[in-house]
Design an enzyme around this catalytic site. Sequence first.
Site, PDB file in Angstrom:
ATOM      1  N   LEU A 197      -8.429 -23.849 -63.491  1.00 41.79           N
ATOM      2  CA  LEU A 197      -8.511 -25.018 -64.365  1.00 41.79           C
ATOM      3  C   LEU A 197      -9.911 -25.264 -64.907  1.00 41.79           C
ATOM      4  CD1 LEU A 197      -7.094 -27.622 -65.433  1.00 41.79           C
ATOM      5  CD2 LEU A 197      -7.812 -28.718 -63.306  1.00 41.79           C
ATOM      6  N   GLN A 223       4.171 -29.794 -66.769  1.00 38.84           N
ATOM      7  CA  GLN A 223       3.011 -29.886 -67.662  1.00 38.84           C
ATOM      8  C   GLN A 223       2.223 -28.585 -67.684  1.00 38.84           C
ATOM      9  OE1 GLN A 223      -0.766 -32.529 -67.055  1.00 38.84           O
ATOM     10  NE2 GLN A 223       0.564 -33.549 -68.533  1.00 38.84           N
ATOM     11  N   ARG A 256      -1.717 -33.969 -73.416  1.00 39.77           N
ATOM     12  CA  ARG A 256      -1.777 -32.562 -73.011  1.00 39.77           C
ATOM     13  C   ARG A 256      -0.656 -31.706 -73.603  1.00 39.77           C
ATOM     14  NH1 ARG A 256      -3.587 -33.137 -66.637  1.00 39.77           N
ATOM     15  NH2 ARG A 256      -5.776 -33.597 -67.089  1.00 39.77           N
ATOM     16  N   PHE A 291     -10.776 -39.515 -72.082  1.00 38.55           N
ATOM     17  CA  PHE A 291      -9.757 -38.564 -71.636  1.00 38.55           C
ATOM     18  C   PHE A 291      -8.579 -38.617 -72.607  1.00 38.55           C
ATOM     19  CE2 PHE A 291      -8.506 -36.195 -67.676  1.00 38.55           C
ATOM     20  CZ  PHE A 291      -9.760 -35.648 -67.437  1.00 38.55           C
ATOM     21  N   HIS A 350      -1.320 -27.359 -68.665  1.00 40.01           N
ATOM     22  CA  HIS A 350      -2.659 -27.844 -68.995  1.00 40.01           C
ATOM     23  C   HIS A 350      -3.230 -26.957 -70.094  1.00 40.01           C
ATOM     24  CE1 HIS A 350      -6.806 -29.124 -68.683  1.00 40.01           C
ATOM     25  NE2 HIS A 350      -6.449 -30.068 -67.828  1.00 40.01           N
ATOM     26  N   ARG A 356       2.579 -36.324 -68.230  1.00 41.00           N
ATOM     27  CA  ARG A 356       1.551 -37.121 -67.551  1.00 41.00           C
ATOM     28  C   ARG A 356       0.270 -37.157 -68.377  1.00 41.00           C
ATOM     29  NH1 ARG A 356      -2.770 -35.898 -64.602  1.00 41.00           N
ATOM     30  NH2 ARG A 356      -2.259 -33.732 -64.096  1.00 41.00           N
ATOM     31  N   HIS A 371       0.481 -26.682 -64.657  1.00 40.90           N
ATOM     32  CA  HIS A 371      -0.503 -27.520 -63.980  1.00 40.90           C
ATOM     33  C   HIS A 371       0.111 -28.616 -63.108  1.00 40.90           C
ATOM     34  CE1 HIS A 371      -4.270 -29.609 -63.365  1.00 40.90           C
ATOM     35  NE2 HIS A 371      -3.861 -30.690 -64.006  1.00 40.90           N
ATOM     36  N   GLU A 415      -9.893 -31.422 -68.415  1.00 42.06           N
ATOM     37  CA  GLU A 415      -9.834 -32.117 -69.692  1.00 42.06           C
ATOM     38  C   GLU A 415     -11.136 -32.872 -69.955  1.00 42.06           C
ATOM     39  OE1 GLU A 415      -6.854 -35.549 -71.399  1.00 42.06           O
ATOM     40  OE2 GLU A 415      -5.991 -33.804 -70.392  1.00 42.06           O
TER      41      GLU A 415
END
Length: 653
Positions: free
Chosen positions: A312, A300, A346, A178, A302, A455, A413, A315
């Site tokens: 979405l 954030q 991100r 990730f 995304h 984040r 996001h 990731e």
Amino acid sequence: ARAHGLGDICLGAADSDHIFLHHLARCSNMLSRFRAPLARAAAAAPRLARTVTTASVGGYEVFDHSYDAVVIGAGGAGLRAAAGLVGHGLKTACITKVFPTRSHTVAAQGGINGALANMTEDDWRWHAYDTVKGADWLGDQDAIQHMCRLAPEVILELESFGLPFSRTPEGKIYQRAFGGQSLKFGKGGQAYRCAAAADRTGHAILHTLYGMALKFDCLFFVEYFALDLIMSPDGRCLGCIAICMEDGSIHRFGAHSTVIATGGFGRAYQSCTSAHTCTGDGGAMVSRAGLPMQDLEFVQFHPTGIFPAGCLLTEGCRGEGGILRNSEGEPFMARYAPTAKDLASRDVVSRAMTVEIREGRGVGPNKDHIYLHLDHLPPETLAERLPGISETAKIFAGVDVTKEPAPVLPTVHYNMGGIPTNWKTQVLKGECNTIVPGLLAAGEASCASVHGANRLGANSLLDLVVFGRQAADTTAELIKPNSPPVKLPANAGEASIARMDKMRNSQGPIPTAELRRELQVSMQKYAPVYRNGEDLAKGKGIIADIMKKYKDVGIKDRSMVWNTDLIETLELENLINQAAQEMYGAEARKESRGAHAHENFPDRDDVNWMKHTLSYLDKPHVEDAKVTLKYRQVIDQPLDKEMHHVPPAKRVY
């Protein structure tokens, strides 16, 4: 069965048979031949310990409930808190405006981070380093240490609860790569730290935790909309007031501990991955109580929301080997993050995509988005590891990801900011870190601050579980089971009821949907991925006008039963409340840090701006209020010597 529907009783763990009899007796007009024996059995049942009483407040009948603890919100954090509280033997109510398994946690896809070391060697300190770096040194290192150290334990705990994780061939929990995750303090290459249940990890966590909360007999008040906190004159939280959407009845919940777990306010934007229920209700309740919000300017985006729908694509797509390409077919992330490439943090990926589009290398007829390629991956890998993504792309973009790329665009996001808390989830009053007695917060609604300015992917589900559990543990340290009921003032909630009544009878010329759309378009335009001083100043003025316009909102439905017009109008005030604080905080922050990328101030300024923004509304309601800002210091030291302080450094991937 709702407590107010069962007369002068309240549910208790040992009394389910008696409750069943009471409920059947009430319904026995449909079962006439059983009426007499059921009525006799119900009358013979011993009186339950907890009672529901009624009072008249502001012209409305109000039902009063008493609990050891009340949780507002039933997503991942709320359910973990509720399960923990009832597990500690505390009488607990969980108030939620949607059925628990419809909470937005159900949409989380990628996984939950933890240094289990199932795929490669790993250490929770490496995870903590990545989290501090991902947060661009705005995260509090005591809370980050607490979260990352507990991560392996809470993941194995979820497994013991029955969560169906994907498995390696050896039978261990599967962990995928990730973004922003590394080994050996950034020097050891890509970490495989994200424990996953295919690409439906949030769904699995939510159902597992709901089952655990029910196992210990937590009482759920489903489709109840929380209006406000009930605060004592000396600043203690005594509970909350809520409206049952099903029948319009009003309820006051007295509790020694109130846990806010209501999620973020993504719906302040026009394009977001958030459910329509993500309206910042808990944060707005705290603001109306005169308490601050923290770091709301950090939002954030995304990198991979489906274009143009905004849904979405996890990731995990890139963790499994997906590649972003521009109109020239170039895997462009190598230019922006030479080491991590598509698995950079991100905010880095979202900005890189935005630059590619700005410089004319976007795809599509209008060159306004980017392609995510999964078509080079084996179809069986997609079917096993990313089944939901394949389905989502087919429905919302009309593409078969095994054969063609998916169109994507950065989409709002997650809210890094929220209700300021310490690492024990206790809400803080301001710069001096004073605790608000009786009030806790966990999950996206809170700001511990483990995410700082940005984040890391898969740290959100970890945040929910660790701090939901911590809220229960903190409460259990302070409250004993079956404590004497909280005594609510006779007029508690009177102002909230008057406000609700005013909005129910509002006859202004502006429909709720029209003002909401104006807010969303303005936020999308003036507080986007890349920000500048001129836009933010203009946005401040526009949001100030929207705040004043709220007094001219009008609704058509005057009823109390399933009045969605009223609920959406109350939610709109909550959105405006949070969005205004975001815009003002962003305009004031003269630097670029994490998700706040300021074109006039492209560098991070640790001397002047390594501090948390605290924003307040000076009046309870948005049409009368102005936003004021204060600041508090970042906690840059860990909890203990198990982890070393991570000093600020240049953030590169």
